[in-house]
Design a protein around this motif. Structure first.
Motif, PDB file in Angstrom:
ATOM      1  N   LYS A  67      -1.085  10.358   3.199  1.00  0.00           N
ATOM      2  CA  LYS A  67      -0.499  10.444   1.533  1.00  0.00           C
ATOM      3  C   LYS A  67      -2.015   9.473   0.539  1.00  0.00           C
ATOM      4  CE  LYS A  67       3.919  10.161   0.922  1.00  0.00           C
ATOM      5  NZ  LYS A  67       4.526  11.189   1.035  1.00  0.00           N
ATOM      6  N   GLN A  68      -2.953   8.694   1.472  1.00  0.00           N
ATOM      7  CA  GLN A  68      -4.324   9.026   1.245  1.00  0.00           C
ATOM      8  C   GLN A  68      -5.271  10.356   0.877  1.00  0.00           C
ATOM      9  OE1 GLN A  68      -6.412   5.656   3.522  1.00  0.00           O
ATOM     10  NE2 GLN A  68      -5.186   4.038   2.360  1.00  0.00           N
ATOM     11  N   GLU A 118       4.295   5.116  10.217  1.00  0.00           N
ATOM     12  CA  GLU A 118       3.881   4.600   9.375  1.00  0.00           C
ATOM     13  C   GLU A 118       2.433   4.909   8.880  1.00  0.00           C
ATOM     14  OE1 GLU A 118       6.629   3.508  11.422  1.00  0.00           O
ATOM     15  OE2 GLU A 118       7.905   4.430  10.019  1.00  0.00           O
ATOM     16  N   GLU A 119       1.172   3.983   9.559  1.00  0.00           N
ATOM     17  CA  GLU A 119       0.472   3.940   8.813  1.00  0.00           C
ATOM     18  C   GLU A 119       0.282   5.106   8.796  1.00  0.00           C
ATOM     19  OE1 GLU A 119      -0.785   1.452  12.427  1.00  0.00           O
ATOM     20  OE2 GLU A 119      -0.613  -0.051  11.297  1.00  0.00           O
ATOM     21  N   ASN A 150       0.663   6.761   5.627  1.00  0.00           N
ATOM     22  CA  ASN A 150       0.042   6.271   4.770  1.00  0.00           C
ATOM     23  C   ASN A 150      -1.233   6.794   4.675  1.00  0.00           C
ATOM     24  OD1 ASN A 150       1.843   4.325   3.892  1.00  0.00           O
ATOM     25  ND2 ASN A 150       0.790   2.550   5.126  1.00  0.00           N
ATOM     26  N   SER A 151      -2.123   7.555   5.850  1.00  0.00           N
ATOM     27  CA  SER A 151      -3.370   7.487   6.019  1.00  0.00           C
ATOM     28  C   SER A 151      -3.708   8.590   5.411  1.00  0.00           C
ATOM     29  CB  SER A 151      -3.845   8.015   7.462  1.00  0.00           C
ATOM     30  OG  SER A 151      -4.875   8.472   7.577  1.00  0.00           O
TER      31      SER A 151
END
Length: 903
Positions: free
Chosen positions: A686-687, A679-680, A683-684
């Motif tokens: 997605k950024q 998930e992290e 997120n990375s």
């Protein structure tokens, strides 16, 4: 019999399974037996009614029943039949005689069968049953009920009476005025029985209308509904239960156990139906994704098929305006029409990967798109499109340069032709005159000198004729659209030029013949004519040069023209001297005429040029010089602006190009980084995706500068190695890479959650993979993969066959590499809990009441409407003995769900 029979009614709270072995013993204390020998008349009545009804509920399956419980079992025949029905087994063949010893032998066969099922009968003998002993007969029936109807009831590891009680308590817990604590007084008001029915079949009883103060009404409601809708015969009497202080436990337990068996089957069917619904939902979702993929692929391929012929059309337009419109249409295609299709292509690949992951996780066969719609087919079609697109753009720009050059040459041709035709106008008529025949001596000599001046003029114009012919030839070589007109005009000028030469020679010959007749010449007129003609030609040439059109593409080229112009301006003082000298000759003529009183006609017999003509042309030349200066300076400014555009584009491109490369490298690092959860990582990524989306404005600005450059006809840039094509390709690759990488992480999350593996396990797998991914390209070759497996505990030192089997799993297409997704799938496949075809068949078998086929009515009764219709439309007709019309084959349907089929 071989088992000691004793008198026991096996009390309801009999012990559970014996911990030391398989034998189950139903024994009671002496006081319980004594109490049963003195059975309460009300209890005996309840037991007799209940047990009789219970026995008949089974005997009717064999087409018979009993009326009197102690009488109808005395010969042992119906007793043996009852045991065969409830156990599903065959007993020894009964004795056929009617003597007492025949009856005892048959009852003993029944008692021996009961013993063989692990029941220890104490003090119950065949003689008492044959003699019609009511207490012993009821005790024996109760033992049978306990063994075959109650013993196997198990809730949370309790059994028999406790298990049945716990089941009743759980099912009735939510109902008001119901508190089941035992099998006697807890059931007197009838609400507990109504609650049991309502819990499982709320459509049969309106519980909210029941009253606690109406026990007989409640009991009769439960009895009637159970008999009519649940196939549970009426075994109790409402008045007997209400009027007995403590109803008989055995009677109540016997009746309640019927509800357990009725509803336990329904719950089993519900569980089976739920499993089937779950499997069908997976198939329906997968089919929807397949249809969406096929539709999107068809649309994209159709668009490519329509677009390629347009890009392959290389028919050039004849005008610059039309070709510029073609370039503008191409820019619209690049800027407006193509980007959504790039996004569609990327989305198509993502949908395909997600679908294959879902199919693999649900144990379904991989999706094979229609012929010609594979991801590789679309990639090949796209590659073909881009090749044609590149060729089209190069052709467009080449054609525009050609037309630009043609327009310039055509204009230059017209200008030089116009000047030449203006000069030759009337010359043929002049050369054809025979004016010398009647001229005076002075006039003849003047005509001779005039002709010499004309010859000088004619020679000066030879260069322009050659230029016109050279321009016409270049226009032909460049395939000028109106070449026919150009050729005709050029031919006319050349023919006329040849004719002028012939006429000039003929006139000279004529004049020379008569020249010896004339003696006096006017030197001054002749000298003026000789000097004025070349000077006039020089001025014509100067005016032509000063008005000459030019086309340049760099500052160096315009500087060269400025240098040439400066050199021309440096010759002006010398030319001015020549002008003054020429005009001085005319002034000398005037002076002589004034001095000697000669009356001049005002016309120089040797030339049409007057001093006024020289002065006027000289003024024109001086006027054109600053205009030429201004034109050259404007072109300098335009070339400087073009240079600024080049530097502006290069400055951005030299930042954007490396930025795209850096982002590509960073994304590849994120995809192999094991610090943190998926998930992290998501997120990375997605950024990164948001940063890339935010960066789009820089690409758009660069596109704008690129368009300005093309509109200014700038086609080269020495300040950067990046072209707009490089940037576009890099940008599209970056968008595709981030989308694919996010999709890969989503599929890893999907795999992790579906397989039930922890983040720590996934990190372990990822760390192992990264360690053996020597080239850092997200793939392992077979040798590295073998080393990785050995490091994780696999015994592959000599297991070539085992390793070959594993390689067919992780690399089914024989590509020679193992991807991270394939590695994860292999590491988690063995422990996966997936549904199977066998499980689905077993579920359908329950719904079909153990039949090898199922009916439309059963499917519609047991499954929700959507799933039921899905099955009905896809199941094939069942072929088998004694199958009713419309019977469906659920076995082949279940197999097809997990194999190659059209479902």
């Amino acid at each position: 019999g071989s088992c000691p029979h004793g008198a026991s009614q096996a009390e309801g709270d009999a012990s559970g399974p014996d911990r030391g072995g398989t034998m189950t013993t139903y024994m009671t204390q002496e006081e319980d037996w004594d109490r049963d020998l003195l059975l309460d008349p009300a209890w005996e009545k309840q037991q007799r009614k209940t047990f009789t009804a219970w026995c008949n509920s089974h005997l009717r399956k064999a087409g018979t029943q009993i009326e009197n419980i102690e009488e109808d079992f005395r010969n042992g025949l119906k007793l043996m039949l009852l045991l065969e029905v409830i156990s599903g087994e065959r007993l020894p063949k009964p004795d056929k005689g009617k003597m007492r010893f025949h009856k005892i032998a048959n009852v003993n066969k029944a008692l021996d069968f009961i013993c063989s099922k692990g029941v220890k009968l104490v003090s119950i003998g065949a003689e008492e049953i044959v003699d019609g002993n009511v207490k012993m007969t009821l005790g024996m029936i109760w033992t049978i009920i306990l063994r075959f109807a109650i013993q196997d009831i198990s809730v949370e590891e309790t059994s028999a009476k406790e298990g049945l009680l716990l089941w009743c308590q759980r099912k009735t817990a939510p109902y008001r005025n119901v508190n089941v604590q035992n099998f006697h007084i807890s059931w007197k008001d009838g609400l507990a029985l109504c609650a049991l029915i309502h819990r499982h079949r709320p459509d049969l009883i309106d519980y909210s209308k029941l009253r606690k103060d109406d026990p007989i009404g409640n009991l009769n409601t439960a009895f009637d509904v159970a008999e009519k809708f649940l196939d549970i015969p009426k075994m109790l009497d409402a008045e007997d239960i209400v009027n007995t202080p403590k109803p008989d436990e055995k009677a109540i337990m016997t009746y309640v156990s019927c509800f357990y068996h009725a509803f336990a089957g329904a719950e089993q069917a519900e569980t089976a139906a739920n499993r089937i619904c779950k499997v069908l939902a997976v198939n329906q979702e997968n089919e929807k994704l397949m249809e969406e993929y096929e539709k999107l692929a068809s649309e994209l391929l159709e668009w490519i098929r329509r677009t390629i012929p347009w890009l392959e059309n290389r028919v050039a337009e004849q005008t610059m305006r039309a070709m510029q419109q073609k370039l503008e249409d191409f820019r619209d295609y690049r800027r407006i029409h193509k980007p959504p299709r790039v996004q569609e292509k990327c989305q198509l690949e993502i949908n395909f990967n997600t679908l294959q992951t879902k199919l693999r996780l649900s144990n379904r066969p991989a999706f094979m798109p229609s012929e010609g719609k594979m991801v590789s087919d679309i990639a090949n079609a796209w590659k073909g499109l881009e090749q044609v697109e590149k060729g089209y753009e190069e052709w467009l720009l080449t054609e525009i340069r050609r037309l630009e050059r043609l327009d310039h040459l055509a204009e230059k041709f017209k200008q030089k032709c116009a000047m030449h035709e203006s000069w030759t106008g009337g010359k043929e008529d002049l050369l054809s005159q025979k004016d010398y025949e009647s001229a005076s001596l002075m006039e003849i000599r003047a005509l001779m000198r005039k002709h010499e001046a004309f010859e000088s003029d004619l020679a000066a114009h030879q260069d322009r004729v050659e230029q016109i012919a050279a321009i016409a030839q270049e226009l032909n070589e460049l395939d000028y659209h109106d070449a026919a007109t150009v050729n005709a005009r050029c031919q006319g000028i050349c023919d006329q030029w040849d004719n002028l030469g012939t006429l000039t020679q003929k006139r000279r010959d004529s004049l020379e013949r008569v020249e010896k007749l004339w003696e006096t010449i006017d030197q001054l007129y002749l000298e003026f004519a000789k000097r004025a003609a070349p000077f006039n030609n020089w001025m014509d040439g100067a005016m032509e040069d000063l008005q000459d059109m030019f086309i340049v593409h760099s500052i160096e080229e315009i500087q060269s023209l400025i240098t040439a112009h400066d050199q021309f301006k440096a010759t002006l003082p010398e030319a001015d001297k020549e002008r003054m000298a020429t005009l001085g000759i005319h002034n000398e003529i005037l002076k002589i005429a004034q001095t000697y009183g000669i009356k001049l006609s005002g016309i120089n017999p040797y030339t049409n040029l007057s001093p006024q003509d020289i002065s006027t042309k000289w003024d024109t030349v001086k006027h054109l010089v600053p205009l030429r200066d201004q034109m050259l300076q404007e072109e300098v400014a335009r070339q400087q602006a073009n240079e600024r555009l080049r530097r502006q584009f290069a400055a951005q491109a030299n930042i954007i190009g490396p930025w795209i490369q850096t982002k590509m490298e960073e994304i590849s690092h994120v995809s192999v980084d094991i610090a943190g959860s998926l998930e992290e990582q998501m997120n990375s990524l997605k950024q990164y995706e948001q940063n890339i989306i935010n960066y789009k404005s820089n690409i758009d600005k660069l596109e704008g500068d690129h368009q300005l450059s093309q509109e200014s006809l700038i086609f080269d840039n020495k300040h950067t190695n990046y072209t707009m094509e490089h940037i576009r390709v890099g940008w599209e690759q970056l968008l595709t890479t981030i989308a694919r990488t996010i999709n890969e992480v989503e599929n890893q999350i999907l795999t992790r959650d579906a397989k039930g593996i922890s983040q720590e396990q996934l990190n372990e797998f990822r760390a192992s993979f990264n360690h053996f991914d020597r080239k850092r390209n997200g793939m392992m070759d077979p040798d590295d993969f073998r080393a990785c497996l050995i490091s994780m505990g696999y015994d592959l030192v000599s297991g070539e066959v085992e390793f070959a089997r594993i390689m067919t799993l992780v690399d089914p297409n024989n590509t020679g590499v193992v991807t991270f997704q394939a590695f994860i799938d292999f590491m988690t496949r063995e422990t996966a809990e997936t549904d199977t075809a066998e499980q689905v068949m077993a579920s359908f078998k329950i719904l079909a009441s153990d039949k090898s086929y199922i009916t439309v009515e059963e499917l519609r009764r047991e499954l929700p409407p959507e799933q039921a219709e899905y099955c009905i439309s896809r199941m094939t007709r069942y072929i088998g003995p004694e199958s009713p019309p419309g019977a469906l084959d659920y076995i082949s349907f279940s197999s097809a769900l997990y194999g190659e089929s059209d479902l």
